[in-house]
Design a protein around this motif. Sequence first.
Motif, PDB file in Angstrom:
ATOM      1  N   LYS A   1       0.860  -1.185   0.000  1.00 17.85           N
ATOM      2  CA  LYS A   1       0.000   0.000   0.000  1.00 17.85           C
ATOM      3  C   LYS A   1       0.893   1.231   0.000  1.00 17.85           C
ATOM      4  O   LYS A   1       1.843   1.314   0.781  1.00 17.85           O
ATOM      5  N   LEU A   2       0.565   2.185  -0.877  1.00 16.48           N
ATOM      6  CA  LEU A   2       1.311   3.424  -0.997  1.00 16.48           C
ATOM      7  C   LEU A   2       0.343   4.602  -1.015  1.00 16.48           C
ATOM      8  O   LEU A   2      -0.851   4.419  -1.280  1.00 16.48           O
ATOM      9  N   TRP A   3       0.872   5.778  -0.754  1.00 17.37           N
ATOM     10  CA  TRP A   3       0.072   7.003  -0.776  1.00 17.37           C
ATOM     11  C   TRP A   3       0.779   8.031  -1.633  1.00 17.37           C
ATOM     12  O   TRP A   3       2.005   8.024  -1.750  1.00 17.37           O
ATOM     13  N   ARG A   4      -0.004   8.926  -2.219  1.00 14.07           N
ATOM     14  CA  ARG A   4       0.556  10.002  -3.030  1.00 14.07           C
ATOM     15  C   ARG A   4      -0.204  11.282  -2.720  1.00 14.07           C
ATOM     16  O   ARG A   4      -1.413  11.367  -2.971  1.00 14.07           O
TER      17      ARG A   4
ATOM     18  N   LEU B   1       5.454   6.062   1.811  1.00 13.84           N
ATOM     19  CA  LEU B   1       5.215   4.785   2.471  1.00 13.84           C
ATOM     20  C   LEU B   1       4.311   4.864   3.691  1.00 13.84           C
ATOM     21  O   LEU B   1       4.079   3.844   4.336  1.00 13.84           O
ATOM     22  N   SER B   2       3.798   6.064   4.014  1.00 12.46           N
ATOM     23  CA  SER B   2       2.870   6.153   5.136  1.00 12.46           C
ATOM     24  C   SER B   2       1.820   7.224   4.873  1.00 12.46           C
ATOM     25  O   SER B   2       2.098   8.245   4.235  1.00 12.46           O
ATOM     26  N   PHE B   3       0.633   6.981   5.398  1.00 11.80           N
ATOM     27  CA  PHE B   3      -0.425   7.976   5.294  1.00 11.80           C
ATOM     28  C   PHE B   3      -0.019   9.259   6.001  1.00 11.80           C
ATOM     29  O   PHE B   3      -0.270  10.360   5.501  1.00 11.80           O
ATOM     30  N   ASP B   4       0.614   9.154   7.175  1.00  9.49           N
ATOM     31  CA  ASP B   4       0.974  10.339   7.950  1.00  9.49           C
ATOM     32  C   ASP B   4       1.871  11.288   7.152  1.00  9.49           C
ATOM     33  O   ASP B   4       1.683  12.513   7.198  1.00  9.49           O
TER      34      ASP B   4
ATOM     35  N   PHE C   1      -4.801  16.693  -1.608  1.00 11.11           N
ATOM     36  CA  PHE C   1      -5.483  15.410  -1.470  1.00 11.11           C
ATOM     37  C   PHE C   1      -4.454  14.322  -1.194  1.00 11.11           C
ATOM     38  O   PHE C   1      -3.317  14.409  -1.640  1.00 11.11           O
ATOM     39  N   VAL C   2      -4.876  13.302  -0.475  1.00  8.79           N
ATOM     40  CA  VAL C   2      -4.060  12.108  -0.304  1.00  8.79           C
ATOM     41  C   VAL C   2      -4.731  10.994  -1.090  1.00  8.79           C
ATOM     42  O   VAL C   2      -5.910  10.692  -0.866  1.00  8.79           O
ATOM     43  N   THR C   3      -3.985  10.413  -2.015  1.00 13.43           N
ATOM     44  CA  THR C   3      -4.471   9.245  -2.741  1.00 13.43           C
ATOM     45  C   THR C   3      -3.805   8.013  -2.149  1.00 13.43           C
ATOM     46  O   THR C   3      -2.705   8.079  -1.602  1.00 13.43           O
ATOM     47  N   GLU C   4      -4.505   6.900  -2.262  1.00 12.66           N
ATOM     48  CA  GLU C   4      -4.021   5.614  -1.752  1.00 12.66           C
ATOM     49  C   GLU C   4      -4.157   4.597  -2.864  1.00 12.66           C
ATOM     50  O   GLU C   4      -5.151   4.601  -3.594  1.00 12.66           O
TER      51      GLU C   4
END
Length: 120
Positions: free
Chosen positions: A3-6, A38-41, A62-65
């Motif tokens: 799982k990654l975030w952008r 590598l982290s939502f935070d 925005f945070v995408t996952e």
Amino acid sequence: MMKLWRPVGRNELEKIEAAGMKGFPPRLPEQPIFYPVLSFDYAEKIARDWNSTCPDHDHVGFVTEFEVDDGFAESFEANEAGGSAHRELWVPAEELEALNRNLLGPIAVVAAYHNGERVG
């Protein structure tokens, strides 16, 4: 699966939406690396403190996952960007199409920010 975030601004999110939430847009010539985090935070910090306070991003962030195949993700280097809590996967721009092909499902927007505050 990894799982990654952008963190993204309005322009990048519009391009992701135009692709049916199935891929990230090509990098600009001055952007040799695509760097999901590598982290939502960490993604939240960028979207909230940078994107949503910047006029160039219309004061929104925005945070995408998304998830990618482990084997594919492991072929790229994870790097620290200013501290151990700030880890990024460095994907060369020329590998972005391959990353898009290795997405395991759609890209999701999991958080939105306006002027440094979470909304929605």
